[in-house]
Design an enzyme around this catalytic site. Structure first.
Site, short mmCIF file in Angstrom:
data_model
loop_
_atom_site.label_atom_id
_atom_site.label_comp_id
_atom_site.label_asym_id
_atom_site.label_seq_id
_atom_site.Cartn_x
_atom_site.Cartn_y
_atom_site.Cartn_z
N CYS A 62 10.03 16.30 0.36
CA CYS A 62 9.02 15.21 0.53
C CYS A 62 7.92 15.66 1.55
O CYS A 62 8.32 15.70 2.84
CB CYS A 62 9.41 13.68 0.82
SG CYS A 62 8.13 12.73 1.19
N CYS A 93 7.89 12.90 4.61
CA CYS A 93 8.98 12.69 5.45
C CYS A 93 8.80 13.16 6.80
O CYS A 93 8.05 14.48 7.07
CB CYS A 93 10.09 13.09 4.83
SG CYS A 93 10.83 11.64 3.84
N ASN A 106 -2.26 3.64 -4.26
CA ASN A 106 -1.58 3.48 -5.56
C ASN A 106 -0.12 3.61 -5.66
O ASN A 106 0.41 4.39 -4.98
CB ASN A 106 -1.75 5.23 -6.29
CG ASN A 106 -2.73 5.08 -7.14
OD1 ASN A 106 -3.57 4.33 -7.78
ND2 ASN A 106 -3.11 6.42 -7.67
N HIS A 138 2.53 5.57 0.70
CA HIS A 138 1.30 5.97 1.34
C HIS A 138 0.04 5.40 0.76
O HIS A 138 0.32 5.02 -0.64
CB HIS A 138 1.14 7.48 1.53
CG HIS A 138 1.39 8.08 -0.03
ND1 HIS A 138 2.30 8.09 -0.99
CD2 HIS A 138 0.21 8.70 -0.71
CE1 HIS A 138 1.95 8.64 -1.85
NE2 HIS A 138 0.63 9.00 -2.05
N GLN A 192 -4.41 5.99 0.16
CA GLN A 192 -5.46 7.41 0.34
C GLN A 192 -6.65 6.54 1.03
O GLN A 192 -6.94 5.35 0.76
CB GLN A 192 -5.76 7.86 -0.77
CG GLN A 192 -4.35 8.55 -1.34
CD GLN A 192 -4.70 9.17 -2.61
OE1 GLN A 192 -5.48 10.30 -2.51
NE2 GLN A 192 -4.10 8.92 -3.68
ZN LIG Z 1 9.45 11.19 2.22
#
Ligand SMILES: [Zn+2]
Length: 413
Positions: free
Chosen positions: A92, A95, A205, A218, A220
């Protein structure tokens, strides 16, 4: 700047900006600083790249073309970028870095963070140095005056809400939500000041169902070098309404929703959430401030604190909107939450801040796919009624126990 948070800006190995937004000690006081260097062997993102014949060619930013039939700008994100170091499929990139680990392709070099913002590595909009020269940079496709093209010279940022891979926005504390509100406000201010930026859109989203590939929480931010079609349409309506009545359309809509009350799902000191009278999505809610403000930077301290609590409550209700018919468990709602803010240039006075949250989920396991008439004609047909959506959200509010915000008074309290 708010004393409860600290912004620290640095550069990633390829030159992109990274901003740590800290609300915890020892970082918020400045007693310690996050890791500022990026150990990855990434090339400068604007350095010339090898062409097909082995010769190097300059990086070309994305282009956008204007559809002469509708007037819409269409960015084309096909520019050359260095994709040598793609993250491993199981890693990821949002992370935090693992302490002591060897090279990895995470985007945030520190082993922990509160909130972080960085420029998207593969952006649809990009300002390439040296390419803004010469007027607004308009060129013609195939030398035909009908077909205008311009550099898609904006900016795309990623806002990471938490270092916890498995969290969601609705799980965050009011304090962290407030930090994110301040982050959106600060980025809106910074990005609005970039040359050629006409509109800043902060959004999230959430959910695999709507094509989100990274489950890490997250959002944007798009800093757009043009006014989006939806905003254009709304500005047209707002201008006509002002011409006719002398008043603000968004203000009048909020007042009317509060007067009618039927679709109001949540009311706090400074904010009201309502399902708009002509909602088009299977689940849709708008959240608007009581005071007339153009954008997030214009919110005061009290309004931001109240927003953090109110927005969390709204998201938590949305996450209980649908229930699995077999297990009875709540289904985390896939949603898009987007902030409508006043544009930077002409028409700014017609804008009024509000949030639009909507979902494509129309029933457990059933997605709304755009019908032919919707995709082909932008002619929307709702699968439900706004009153039904509002009734469900009101029902969830009355069941609520625990965390603050607007809820019914307990008997004898
Ligand atoms: Zn992550």
């Amino acid at each position: 700047m708010d004393p409860h948070i600290r912004f620290t800006s640095t550069r990633l190995a390829d030159g992109r900006e990274l901003v740590y937004v800290d609300d915890s000690e020892p970082y918020v006081s400045g007693a310690a600083t996050r890791r500022l260097d990026d150990p990855r062997p990434l090339r400068d993102r604007f350095a010339p790249v090898p062409g097909p014949d082995g010769m190097t060619v300059p990086v070309v930013g994305p282009q956008m073309r204007r559809d002469p039939l509708t007037g819409d700008w269409i960015p084309m994100a096909t520019h050359r970028m260095d994709r040598t170091f793609l993250p491993a499929a199981d890693a990821c990139p949002l992370c935090p870095a693992k302490p002591g680990a060897a090279y990895s392709d995470g985007e945030i070099p520190d082993t922990d963070y509160d909130v972080a913002v960085f420029e998207n590595r593969f952006p649809a909009l990009l300002q390439v140095p040296g390419h803004e020269a010469g007027g607004d940079g308009t060129t013609l496709v195939d030398d035909e005056p009908l077909w205008q093209a311009r550099p898609a010279a904006g900016r795309c940022e990623v806002v990471v809400f938490s270092s916890d891979h498995d969290a969601s926005f609705a799980d965050l504390s009011p304090r962290r939500a407030r930090t994110i509100v301040d982050t959106w406000a600060q980025r809106t201010q910074a990005l609005s000041a970039l040359p050629g930026v006409e509109q800043v859109f902060c959004f999230e989203n959430r959910g695999r169902e709507i094509g989100v590939t990274l489950p890490h929480p997250h959002g944007q931010i798009y800093a757009l070098p043009y006014v989006t079609p939806r905003t254009q349409a709304m500005l047209g309506q707002a201008a006509a309404h002002r011409e006719r009545t002398g008043r603000s359309l968004l203000r009048d809509v909020l007042d009317a929703e509060r007067r009618a009350g039927t679709r109001v799902v949540l009311e706090s000191t400074h904010w009201t959430a309502y399902v708009p009278a002509a909602a088009r999505w299977p689940v849709e809610v708008h959240l608007a401030p009581h005071r007339d403000v153009p954008d997030l930077p214009a919110l005061d301290d009290d309004e931001r604190d109240d927003l953090a609590v109110t927005y969390l409550e709204l998201l938590r209700r949305l996450d209980r909107f649908f229930v699995d018919p077999v297990s009875g468990a709540s289904i985390p709602l896939p949603y898009i939450a987007g902030w409508h803010q006043a544009v930077v240039g002409p028409g700014r006075d017609l804008g009024r801040l509000h949030l639009q949250v909507f979902s494509v989920l129309r029933a457990p396991g059933k997605l709304k796919y755009l019908a032919g008439v919707e995709s082909g004609m932008a002619a929307w047909i709702s699968d439900t009624t706004p009153e039904r959506i509002a009734a469900r959200l009101q029902e969830l509010g009355s069941q609520e126990v625990g965390s603050g915000g607007a809820r019914p008074r307990e008997a004898g309290a």
